[in-house]
Design a protein around this motif. Sequence first.
Motif, PDB file in Angstrom:
ATOM      1  N   LEU A 309       0.823  -1.211   0.000  1.00  0.00           N
ATOM      2  CA  LEU A 309       0.000   0.000   0.000  1.00  0.00           C
ATOM      3  C   LEU A 309       0.856   1.259   0.000  1.00  0.00           C
ATOM      4  O   LEU A 309       0.535   2.240  -0.685  1.00  0.00           O
ATOM      5  CB  LEU A 309      -0.932   0.002   1.219  1.00  0.00           C
ATOM      6  CG  LEU A 309      -2.076  -1.022   1.191  1.00  0.00           C
ATOM      7  CD1 LEU A 309      -2.771  -1.076   2.539  1.00  0.00           C
ATOM      8  CD2 LEU A 309      -3.081  -0.691   0.093  1.00  0.00           C
ATOM      9  N   ALA A 310       1.963   1.238   0.755  1.00  0.00           N
ATOM     10  CA  ALA A 310       2.855   2.404   0.787  1.00  0.00           C
ATOM     11  C   ALA A 310       3.446   2.674  -0.595  1.00  0.00           C
ATOM     12  O   ALA A 310       3.563   3.828  -1.024  1.00  0.00           O
ATOM     13  CB  ALA A 310       3.966   2.187   1.814  1.00  0.00           C
ATOM     14  N   GLN A 311       3.811   1.603  -1.303  1.00  0.00           N
ATOM     15  CA  GLN A 311       4.354   1.784  -2.649  1.00  0.00           C
ATOM     16  C   GLN A 311       3.285   2.314  -3.605  1.00  0.00           C
ATOM     17  O   GLN A 311       3.570   3.173  -4.452  1.00  0.00           O
ATOM     18  CB  GLN A 311       4.918   0.458  -3.175  1.00  0.00           C
ATOM     19  CG  GLN A 311       5.440   0.537  -4.601  1.00  0.00           C
ATOM     20  CD  GLN A 311       6.863   0.035  -4.733  1.00  0.00           C
ATOM     21  OE1 GLN A 311       7.457  -0.479  -3.800  1.00  0.00           O
ATOM     22  NE2 GLN A 311       7.421   0.188  -5.912  1.00  0.00           N
ATOM     23  N   MET A 312       2.062   1.811  -3.482  1.00  0.00           N
ATOM     24  CA  MET A 312       0.976   2.296  -4.330  1.00  0.00           C
ATOM     25  C   MET A 312       0.703   3.777  -4.061  1.00  0.00           C
ATOM     26  O   MET A 312       0.448   4.549  -4.992  1.00  0.00           O
ATOM     27  CB  MET A 312      -0.283   1.457  -4.083  1.00  0.00           C
ATOM     28  CG  MET A 312      -0.139   0.017  -4.540  1.00  0.00           C
ATOM     29  SD  MET A 312      -1.459  -1.069  -3.954  1.00  0.00           S
ATOM     30  CE  MET A 312      -2.753  -0.689  -5.122  1.00  0.00           C
ATOM     31  N   LEU A 313       0.774   4.179  -2.798  1.00  0.00           N
ATOM     32  CA  LEU A 313       0.613   5.596  -2.452  1.00  0.00           C
ATOM     33  C   LEU A 313       1.720   6.426  -3.082  1.00  0.00           C
ATOM     34  O   LEU A 313       1.462   7.488  -3.668  1.00  0.00           O
ATOM     35  CB  LEU A 313       0.630   5.764  -0.929  1.00  0.00           C
ATOM     36  CG  LEU A 313       0.684   7.201  -0.402  1.00  0.00           C
ATOM     37  CD1 LEU A 313      -0.569   7.972  -0.788  1.00  0.00           C
ATOM     38  CD2 LEU A 313       0.876   7.214   1.118  1.00  0.00           C
ATOM     39  N   ALA A 314       2.956   5.950  -2.976  1.00  0.00           N
ATOM     40  CA  ALA A 314       4.099   6.687  -3.516  1.00  0.00           C
ATOM     41  C   ALA A 314       4.001   6.875  -5.016  1.00  0.00           C
ATOM     42  O   ALA A 314       4.386   7.917  -5.554  1.00  0.00           O
ATOM     43  CB  ALA A 314       5.396   5.960  -3.167  1.00  0.00           C
ATOM     44  N   GLU A 315       3.477   5.864  -5.711  1.00  0.00           N
ATOM     45  CA  GLU A 315       3.404   5.937  -7.165  1.00  0.00           C
ATOM     46  C   GLU A 315       2.245   6.800  -7.644  1.00  0.00           C
ATOM     47  O   GLU A 315       2.219   7.222  -8.798  1.00  0.00           O
ATOM     48  CB  GLU A 315       3.297   4.523  -7.737  1.00  0.00           C
ATOM     49  CG  GLU A 315       4.585   3.712  -7.554  1.00  0.00           C
ATOM     50  CD  GLU A 315       4.455   2.269  -7.991  1.00  0.00           C
ATOM     51  OE1 GLU A 315       3.313   1.820  -8.241  1.00  0.00           O
ATOM     52  OE2 GLU A 315       5.490   1.567  -8.076  1.00  0.00           O
ATOM     53  N   SER A 316       1.279   7.058  -6.763  1.00  0.00           N
ATOM     54  CA  SER A 316       0.128   7.870  -7.162  1.00  0.00           C
ATOM     55  C   SER A 316       0.215   9.301  -6.666  1.00  0.00           C
ATOM     56  O   SER A 316      -0.403  10.206  -7.227  1.00  0.00           O
ATOM     57  CB  SER A 316      -1.164   7.240  -6.636  1.00  0.00           C
ATOM     58  OG  SER A 316      -1.234   7.343  -5.230  1.00  0.00           O
ATOM     59  N   ASP A 317       0.980   9.533  -5.590  1.00  0.00           N
ATOM     60  CA  ASP A 317       1.069  10.859  -4.978  1.00  0.00           C
ATOM     61  C   ASP A 317       2.538  11.235  -4.832  1.00  0.00           C
ATOM     62  O   ASP A 317       3.233  10.763  -3.930  1.00  0.00           O
ATOM     63  CB  ASP A 317       0.375  10.849  -3.610  1.00  0.00           C
ATOM     64  CG  ASP A 317       0.224  12.239  -3.016  1.00  0.00           C
ATOM     65  OD1 ASP A 317       0.917  13.170  -3.484  1.00  0.00           O
ATOM     66  OD2 ASP A 317      -0.586  12.408  -2.088  1.00  0.00           O
ATOM     67  N   LEU A 318       3.001  12.086  -5.738  1.00  0.00           N
ATOM     68  CA  LEU A 318       4.425  12.429  -5.780  1.00  0.00           C
ATOM     69  C   LEU A 318       4.845  13.317  -4.621  1.00  0.00           C
ATOM     70  O   LEU A 318       6.038  13.540  -4.410  1.00  0.00           O
ATOM     71  CB  LEU A 318       4.755  13.121  -7.107  1.00  0.00           C
ATOM     72  CG  LEU A 318       4.381  12.363  -8.379  1.00  0.00           C
ATOM     73  CD1 LEU A 318       4.904  13.094  -9.610  1.00  0.00           C
ATOM     74  CD2 LEU A 318       4.919  10.931  -8.362  1.00  0.00           C
ATOM     75  N   ARG A 319       3.896  13.836  -3.846  1.00  0.00           N
ATOM     76  CA  ARG A 319       4.238  14.736  -2.752  1.00  0.00           C
ATOM     77  C   ARG A 319       4.476  14.014  -1.430  1.00  0.00           C
ATOM     78  O   ARG A 319       4.815  14.647  -0.441  1.00  0.00           O
ATOM     79  CB  ARG A 319       3.127  15.786  -2.570  1.00  0.00           C
ATOM     80  CG  ARG A 319       3.094  16.819  -3.685  1.00  0.00           C
ATOM     81  CD  ARG A 319       2.016  17.856  -3.442  1.00  0.00           C
ATOM     82  NE  ARG A 319       0.675  17.305  -3.663  1.00  0.00           N
ATOM     83  CZ  ARG A 319      -0.447  17.993  -3.458  1.00  0.00           C
ATOM     84  NH1 ARG A 319      -0.383  19.234  -3.006  1.00  0.00           N
ATOM     85  NH2 ARG A 319      -1.614  17.435  -3.705  1.00  0.00           N
ATOM     86  N   THR A 320       4.294  12.724  -1.397  1.00  0.00           N
ATOM     87  CA  THR A 320       4.493  11.995  -0.153  1.00  0.00           C
ATOM     88  C   THR A 320       5.978  11.731   0.092  1.00  0.00           C
ATOM     89  O   THR A 320       6.768  11.608  -0.844  1.00  0.00           O
ATOM     90  CB  THR A 320       3.751  10.644  -0.184  1.00  0.00           C
ATOM     91  OG1 THR A 320       4.247   9.865  -1.284  1.00  0.00           O
ATOM     92  CG2 THR A 320       2.257  10.854  -0.350  1.00  0.00           C
TER      93      THR A 320
END
Length: 519
Positions: A309-320
Amino acid sequence: MPTFAAVDIGSNSCRLKIASVQAHRLKTLHEDREVTRLGESVFQTGAISPEAMSVTIRALKRFYKAVQLHAVDKVRVVATSATRDARNADAFTEWVKSATGWNVEVISGLEEGRLIHLGVVTHEAGAKGKCLLIDLGGGSCEVTVSDGGRIKSMVSLSLGAVRLQQEFLPTDPPAKEDVARLKQYIDRELKRGEKKLGAPRVALVIATSGTAAALAEASVAMAKKLPVKKSAPKKFVRLKPNEAATADVRTLADKLLKMNNAQRAVVPGIGPRRSEIIVGGALVYASLLERMGLKGFRYSPLGLRDGILAQMLAESDLRTSVHQKIENERWTGVLEVCRRYGVQLKNVEPVREHVVQLFDSLARVHELPEEYRLWLESAAMMNDVGKFMNHQGHYRHTQYIIANSEIFGFSPEQRAIVSAIARYLGKTRPDTTDRPMRTVPMEEHDHVRRAVVLLRLAVALNQDRASAVVRMRVHVYPKRVVLALVPGRGGAELEAWSLRKEADYFREVFRRELLVEVA
């Protein structure tokens, strides 16, 4: 905001976690778990049994309904040790595909460890310092040394709880000779781990997965001398401790060896399902903690699904912050491959710079997804690794090395894409029937062809590496693209000639003329 789902098909159990993105963070919406023992037959016969497949498919269908109910935008499904080892893994993944529509990604032990590490350091307090992570699952055990939130070293050992039970402990309670063989095997695997990890000096040890949770509670229960009843009580008093001392884990492991399954099942924290596989896992933890001189471990409920899930978040939200962490991890992996295969960075860095310039300047021509910027940079840096094997036909070797190397942060699918881009820099062009392209998802084939053109142009711009690098200005018109070269010390005629050779392929892919001018 998007909603993501992570499905972990493990050797002992399947897990689902659904989370939505809120204010650049993940908020858990739903979790589910089912003990399926997928690896039980694999570690006995080398194949997943039809019964284990059926049980797993039934659990995945339930997960699928939950995914539909929560209107999930993206699902990532990964399988670990049992599926890696099974000779009929393809049949299983096809069954999953037909039952749910999901593509199963079979990940390596090191990628499993990387994702677990990502999940823990993203969410666990104290994990951003120097620590040791232990994840003992059904088929394998990943041990990671982390410092400052970065992986320093990692090893994946064949010490999973289900694997050890099936291969070494056929009787209940375990026979002395079987226990002796098991201890020898654990000792051998831990020695292999020590060669990679050394003797890490860490104050914090974080253990994940169900085995760690059971050992933490059971060791505390035994240390407090809570009575062990002859039959399971109707309701356990849950201690839920998050720490276990090495001495208590060793005491527990030795006691479990003398018990039968019914006796282990009533130990607080273990229960009837975990009791069947706890003996091997307890011995591994006790031996590992003692050999490394560690005082104990702290249990964390985080795991593989959290890293996914963390990787999916990183790939969708460049500001994280996790996006930057993964990007750094990927780039470190690329540089490690270059170092391993003797690539001179001063030779490939200009190619990388030129391909980035082309990607940015020709954005409305190539219309590639943003992630292809990194895929092109990576292919540019690693395009010479095949020369380590042979200069002749080195692009074929390059493709093989990239596709089959463990590059942290890159999934097998992403490595396939990068390796295909680096493959077609010689006389051949991408073709759907080629072996390298068959490993790339069909929907990415056109993207790969467009990326290949850009990288071929970047390579053409760097023919005379002995001279100063040629600079370039890019002009885009409705029916043509003009590359205006500014010569270096050695001129730019060779580069211009090489670029003009790419004009026909450029026109075929982009439907525009490519003109090259030398200032």
